[in-house]
Design a protein around this motif. Structure first.
Motif, PDB file in Angstrom:
ATOM      1  N   LEU A   1      54.663  69.365  36.909  1.00 19.36           N
ATOM      2  CA  LEU A   1      55.968  69.284  36.222  1.00 19.36           C
ATOM      3  C   LEU A   1      56.142  67.931  35.538  1.00 19.36           C
ATOM      4  O   LEU A   1      57.244  67.401  35.471  1.00 19.36           O
ATOM      5  CB  LEU A   1      57.124  69.519  37.219  1.00 19.36           C
ATOM      6  CG  LEU A   1      57.060  70.807  38.042  1.00 19.36           C
ATOM      7  CD1 LEU A   1      58.234  70.881  38.996  1.00 19.36           C
ATOM      8  CD2 LEU A   1      57.025  72.023  37.143  1.00 19.36           C
ATOM      9  N   GLY A   2      55.043  67.393  35.045  1.00 20.22           N
ATOM     10  CA  GLY A   2      55.082  66.072  34.430  1.00 20.22           C
ATOM     11  C   GLY A   2      54.984  66.113  32.922  1.00 20.22           C
ATOM     12  O   GLY A   2      55.948  66.400  32.239  1.00 20.22           O
TER      13      GLY A   2
ATOM     14  N   ASP B   1      44.880  67.504  36.687  1.00 19.08           N
ATOM     15  CA  ASP B   1      45.177  66.599  37.800  1.00 19.08           C
ATOM     16  C   ASP B   1      46.453  66.985  38.549  1.00 19.08           C
ATOM     17  O   ASP B   1      47.027  66.168  39.271  1.00 19.08           O
ATOM     18  CB  ASP B   1      45.250  65.151  37.324  1.00 19.08           C
ATOM     19  CG  ASP B   1      46.403  64.885  36.354  1.00 19.08           C
ATOM     20  OD1 ASP B   1      47.097  65.860  35.967  1.00 19.08           O
ATOM     21  OD2 ASP B   1      46.616  63.713  35.983  1.00 19.08           O
ATOM     22  N   ASP B   2      46.897  68.236  38.385  1.00 21.92           N
ATOM     23  CA  ASP B   2      48.076  68.716  39.120  1.00 21.92           C
ATOM     24  C   ASP B   2      47.762  68.704  40.616  1.00 21.92           C
ATOM     25  O   ASP B   2      46.840  69.386  41.066  1.00 21.92           O
ATOM     26  CB  ASP B   2      48.427  70.138  38.654  1.00 21.92           C
ATOM     27  CG  ASP B   2      49.753  70.640  39.195  1.00 21.92           C
ATOM     28  OD1 ASP B   2      50.101  70.312  40.351  1.00 21.92           O
ATOM     29  OD2 ASP B   2      50.458  71.362  38.468  1.00 21.92           O
TER      30      ASP B   2
ATOM     31  N   ASN C   1      47.170  59.485  36.476  1.00 20.54           N
ATOM     32  CA  ASN C   1      46.875  59.877  37.843  1.00 20.54           C
ATOM     33  C   ASN C   1      47.869  60.960  38.209  1.00 20.54           C
ATOM     34  O   ASN C   1      49.075  60.795  38.001  1.00 20.54           O
ATOM     35  CB  ASN C   1      47.009  58.667  38.779  1.00 20.54           C
ATOM     36  CG  ASN C   1      46.849  59.040  40.250  1.00 20.54           C
ATOM     37  OD1 ASN C   1      47.761  59.594  40.858  1.00 20.54           O
ATOM     38  ND2 ASN C   1      45.707  58.712  40.825  1.00 20.54           N
ATOM     39  N   GLY C   2      47.362  62.077  38.715  1.00 16.96           N
ATOM     40  CA  GLY C   2      48.241  63.209  38.967  1.00 16.96           C
ATOM     41  C   GLY C   2      49.373  62.914  39.930  1.00 16.96           C
ATOM     42  O   GLY C   2      50.503  63.390  39.743  1.00 16.96           O
ATOM     43  N   HIS C   3      49.087  62.120  40.970  1.00 16.36           N
ATOM     44  CA  HIS C   3      50.134  61.768  41.925  1.00 16.36           C
ATOM     45  C   HIS C   3      51.202  60.886  41.281  1.00 16.36           C
ATOM     46  O   HIS C   3      52.405  61.123  41.447  1.00 16.36           O
ATOM     47  CB  HIS C   3      49.524  61.049  43.126  1.00 16.36           C
ATOM     48  CG  HIS C   3      48.557  61.879  43.907  1.00 16.36           C
ATOM     49  ND1 HIS C   3      48.941  63.032  44.568  1.00 16.36           N
ATOM     50  CD2 HIS C   3      47.227  61.727  44.134  1.00 16.36           C
ATOM     51  CE1 HIS C   3      47.879  63.556  45.176  1.00 16.36           C
ATOM     52  NE2 HIS C   3      46.834  62.792  44.919  1.00 16.36           N
ATOM     53  N   LEU C   4      50.766  59.877  40.558  1.00 14.33           N
ATOM     54  CA  LEU C   4      51.722  58.975  39.919  1.00 14.33           C
ATOM     55  C   LEU C   4      52.581  59.719  38.901  1.00 14.33           C
ATOM     56  O   LEU C   4      53.799  59.526  38.830  1.00 14.33           O
ATOM     57  CB  LEU C   4      50.992  57.813  39.246  1.00 14.33           C
ATOM     58  CG  LEU C   4      50.299  56.817  40.173  1.00 14.33           C
ATOM     59  CD1 LEU C   4      49.572  55.750  39.355  1.00 14.33           C
ATOM     60  CD2 LEU C   4      51.301  56.164  41.112  1.00 14.33           C
TER      61      LEU C   4
ATOM     62  N   ARG D   1      43.997  67.237  30.510  1.00 14.18           N
ATOM     63  CA  ARG D   1      43.301  66.404  31.496  1.00 14.18           C
ATOM     64  C   ARG D   1      44.293  65.760  32.462  1.00 14.18           C
ATOM     65  O   ARG D   1      44.043  65.656  33.661  1.00 14.18           O
ATOM     66  CB  ARG D   1      42.479  65.320  30.788  1.00 14.18           C
ATOM     67  CG  ARG D   1      41.679  64.440  31.747  1.00 14.18           C
ATOM     68  CD  ARG D   1      40.818  63.452  30.972  1.00 14.18           C
ATOM     69  NE  ARG D   1      39.838  64.135  30.150  1.00 14.18           N
ATOM     70  CZ  ARG D   1      38.655  64.571  30.588  1.00 14.18           C
ATOM     71  NH1 ARG D   1      38.328  64.409  31.871  1.00 14.18           N
ATOM     72  NH2 ARG D   1      37.820  65.174  29.780  1.00 14.18           N
ATOM     73  N   HIS D   2      45.421  65.324  31.927  1.00 12.97           N
ATOM     74  CA  HIS D   2      46.466  64.686  32.737  1.00 12.97           C
ATOM     75  C   HIS D   2      47.771  65.459  32.586  1.00 12.97           C
ATOM     76  O   HIS D   2      47.903  66.329  31.732  1.00 12.97           O
ATOM     77  CB  HIS D   2      46.661  63.236  32.306  1.00 12.97           C
ATOM     78  CG  HIS D   2      45.412  62.417  32.349  1.00 12.97           C
ATOM     79  ND1 HIS D   2      44.800  62.050  33.527  1.00 12.97           N
ATOM     80  CD2 HIS D   2      44.649  61.894  31.350  1.00 12.97           C
ATOM     81  CE1 HIS D   2      43.711  61.334  33.255  1.00 12.97           C
ATOM     82  NE2 HIS D   2      43.596  61.229  31.938  1.00 12.97           N
TER      83      HIS D   2
END
Length: 359
Positions: free
Chosen positions: A327-328, A286-287, A11-14, A322-323
């Motif tokens: 900056l993840g 998902d940024d 999940n982009g937020h997580l 995709r995920h």
């Protein structure tokens, strides 16, 4: 092997929040030097020498995301990974970042001024290390700076690098700005966090924009534009968003009539097609912050257009995972140690090694 996100971070937020708040941050023993700019400003640049004492073959310049610096965990992870491959490292802190106060009433942008500053930093690092080749990696806003640099449009601000990577860059700045206002969460979490961080940096330098009695003081615009402007000190000091900072100081400093004009002109998608050196652009679908167009869907016309540009320019590689969030791209296990191999590091450095022909 393509990126696979941890099951709990798909999940982009997580992913974004975990990477910002919980990702392990290794210890890096930098050596700090200062870079003088043409307008009398100063940049802090943190160096990391390669493990071998032999002459430096390759230098990697690192630029953090908006308002960040060499202390950010993703920068330090990349620095250590590159050092193991024999790179010397120069982590550039943009104006007011990295704990270095500014000396002149000028901050940074996604294009004008920042390209000049990057050029000065690269020249300083080249002078110190005398490398055969120089590469650069920029995250988020600094990714935009790098993309704009690779087009080499400004004849007085050529950045002397041989290859670059832009990670999680907002390829379409107008769309990215609008997106931060599309929900309470985006506005109050992401935009508020970055905006207030920038406001804090401005407060430390607000005296440069004011007369001794606190009244507004006309200050010089970016040199090639010429003239003076008066910053909206109150708005900048109390900014709760990136847009408010850009309205108060960035747009007028760099010669734009409005924030929207600044975003439209500086947006890196204007110049991607003109890239004149090997450039790897990596974004996540998902940024939640950096957008490639008003429609961020993987099948959108905006993404298809970027892919078409990439296929027609042999210098350009454009990829989307995709995920990954913003900056993840955290490693496969959410609690991986600092020694764990990170996909984004391996992918970026593999590209640069091949582009430099010094792997």
């Amino acid at each position: 092997r393509w990126y696979t996100a941890p099951r709990l971070l798909k999940n982009g937020h997580l992913m974004t929040i975990y990477a910002s708040k919980a990702r392990a941050s290794p210890t890096v023993n930098y050596e700090r030097v200062e870079v003088l700019t043409t307008d009398g400003g100063v940049l802090a640049m943190d160096l990391l020498r390669p493990p071998s004492s032999t002459p430096v073959k390759k230098l990697l310049v690192l630029l953090s995301g908006l308002g960040g610096g060499s202390h950010d965990s993703y920068v330090k992870h990349m620095a250590l990974a590159a050092q193991k491959r024999g790179y010397a490292i120069a982590a550039v802190n943009m104006r007011a970042c990295g704990g270095r106060r500014i000396e002149t009433p000028r901050f940074f942008s996604a294009y004008r001024g920042s390209v000049d500053d990057l050029a000065a930093a690269v020249d300083k690092a080249r002078e110190m290390f005398q490398p055969e080749k120089v590469a650069a990696i920029g995250w988020s806003n600094s990714g935009s700076i790098l993309i704009n640099s690779c087009a080499q449009e400004e004849p007085n601000a050529l950045v002397n690098i041989d290859a670059a990577c832009a990670l999680a860059a907002p390829l379409n700045m107008p769309a990215s700005s609008s997106w931060l206002k599309q929900s309470w969460f985006h506005s109050r979490v992401y935009d508020y966090s970055i905006g207030t961080n920038l406001a804090t940096k401005f407060k430390e330098a607000s005296h440069l924009f004011q007369m001794p009695d606190g009244s507004p003081k006309p200050v010089k615009k970016w040199e090639p534009i010429g003239g003076y402007y008066v910053a909206d000190v109150q708005l900048a000091e109390n900014a709760k968003s990136i847009r408010e900072i850009d309205e108060a100081i960035t747009a007028p400093c760099f010669g734009f009539d409005s924030v929207d004009d600044y975003y439209a002109f500086s947006s890196p998608d204007n110049r991607i097609a003109d890239t004149k050196l090997p450039l790897f652009i990596l974004n996540a679908a998902d940024d939640p912050i950096a957008r490639w167009g008003p429609n961020h869907h993987p099948d959108s016309i905006f993404l298809r257009r970027l892919k078409s540009v990439a296929s027609s320019n042999p210098n350009l590689v454009f990829a989307v995972t995709r995920h990954g969030g913003h900056l993840g791209w955290c490693p496969g296990h959410p609690y991986a140690t600092t020694d764990a191999s990170h996909w984004v590091q391996d992918t970026a450095l593999d590209f640069l090694d091949k582009a430099l022909h010094l792997g």
